[in-house]
Write a protein that holds these residues in place. Structure first.
Motif, short mmCIF file in Angstrom:
data_model
loop_
_atom_site.label_atom_id
_atom_site.label_comp_id
_atom_site.label_asym_id
_atom_site.label_seq_id
_atom_site.Cartn_x
_atom_site.Cartn_y
_atom_site.Cartn_z
N ASP A 1 0.90 -1.17 0.09
CA ASP A 1 0.09 0.00 -0.09
C ASP A 1 0.93 1.02 -0.06
N GLU A 2 1.94 1.22 1.02
CA GLU A 2 2.72 2.46 1.20
C GLU A 2 3.33 2.89 -0.30
N ALA A 3 3.75 1.66 -1.05
CA ALA A 3 4.68 1.85 -2.17
C ALA A 3 3.70 2.23 -3.38
N LEU A 4 2.72 1.74 -3.20
CA LEU A 4 1.70 2.23 -4.34
C LEU A 4 1.53 3.95 -4.05
N SER A 5 1.21 4.24 -2.87
CA SER A 5 0.72 5.67 -2.67
C SER A 5 1.96 6.60 -3.11
N ASN A 6 3.12 6.03 -2.44
CA ASN A 6 4.43 6.91 -2.85
C ASN A 6 4.62 7.09 -4.39
N MET A 7 4.38 5.86 -5.03
CA MET A 7 4.56 5.93 -6.59
C MET A 7 3.46 6.64 -7.31
N VAL A 8 2.34 6.41 -7.01
CA VAL A 8 1.34 7.34 -7.71
C VAL A 8 1.49 8.93 -7.27
N THR A 9 1.88 9.06 -6.13
CA THR A 9 2.01 10.53 -5.69
C THR A 9 3.13 11.17 -6.47
N GLY A 10 4.18 10.50 -6.41
CA GLY A 10 5.35 11.10 -7.28
C GLY A 10 5.20 11.15 -8.53
N ILE A 11 4.37 10.36 -9.17
CA ILE A 11 4.33 10.51 -10.60
C ILE A 11 3.36 11.54 -11.06
N ALA A 12 2.07 11.96 -10.05
CA ALA A 12 1.36 13.05 -10.28
C ALA A 12 1.93 14.38 -10.05
N PHE A 13 2.46 14.32 -8.77
CA PHE A 13 3.24 15.78 -8.46
C PHE A 13 4.73 16.00 -9.19
#
Length: 159
Positions: free
Chosen positions: A107-119
């Protein structure tokens, strides 16, 4: 540019248990540690399970929101219910949302990944839309083929 979509969403409400992030908004390592510590705590103390028990679906919302000039971070679920443990009812507006899909091992890796891509990639390169504030969320939607899948939802406006 990274794969993303713009989607129209109805307004929705997320009930959250949250924490104030005290690190500087440019201290990515500090913020990541605070978020990880918060998720460990909310998982171990049963707060996340209490939220899941009143949720209208299986999604877990990882919400970031500026409230009274404070950076807030929440674990949340979509629900109309309330809980004494919950610290905020978070209103997401009807409108257009930047949606970035992803898969990761946790969950944490997913959240960090999509947040990083978006921002880090999509928003800085966007020519015809912009994020102008308000709550944003990564949404943990489930598991398939041994991976966690989900999306980042960020309200945007057309330029």
């Amino acid at each position: 540019m990274t794969n993303y979509t713009l989607e129209e969403k109805e307004s929705f409400t997320v009930l959250g248990i949250g924490t104030e992030l005290k690190s500087s908004y440019t201290d990515y390592a500090g913020i990541a540690k605070e978020k990880a510590d918060f998720w460990t705590e909310v998982t171990q103390d049963g707060g996340l399970d209490k939220l899941k028990a009143v949720a209208t679906n299986d999604y877990i919302f990882v919400v970031n929101e500026a409230v009274n000039n404070k950076m807030m971070h929440y674990a949340g679920v979509m629900t109309e219910a309330s809980l004494p443990e919950a610290s905020r009812v978070i209103q997401f507006p009807k409108g257009e949302y930047l949606v970035v899909k992803g898969e990761a091992e946790t969950d944490e890796a997913l959240s960090n990944m999509v947040t990083g891509i978006a921002f880090g990639q999509v928003l800085p390169e966007a020519k015809d839309f912009a994020y102008v504030g308000g709550p944003n969320t990564s949404v943990i939607m489930g598991q398939r083929n041994g991976l966690v899948f989900g999306e980042m939802w960020i309200p945007v406006v057309r330029k």
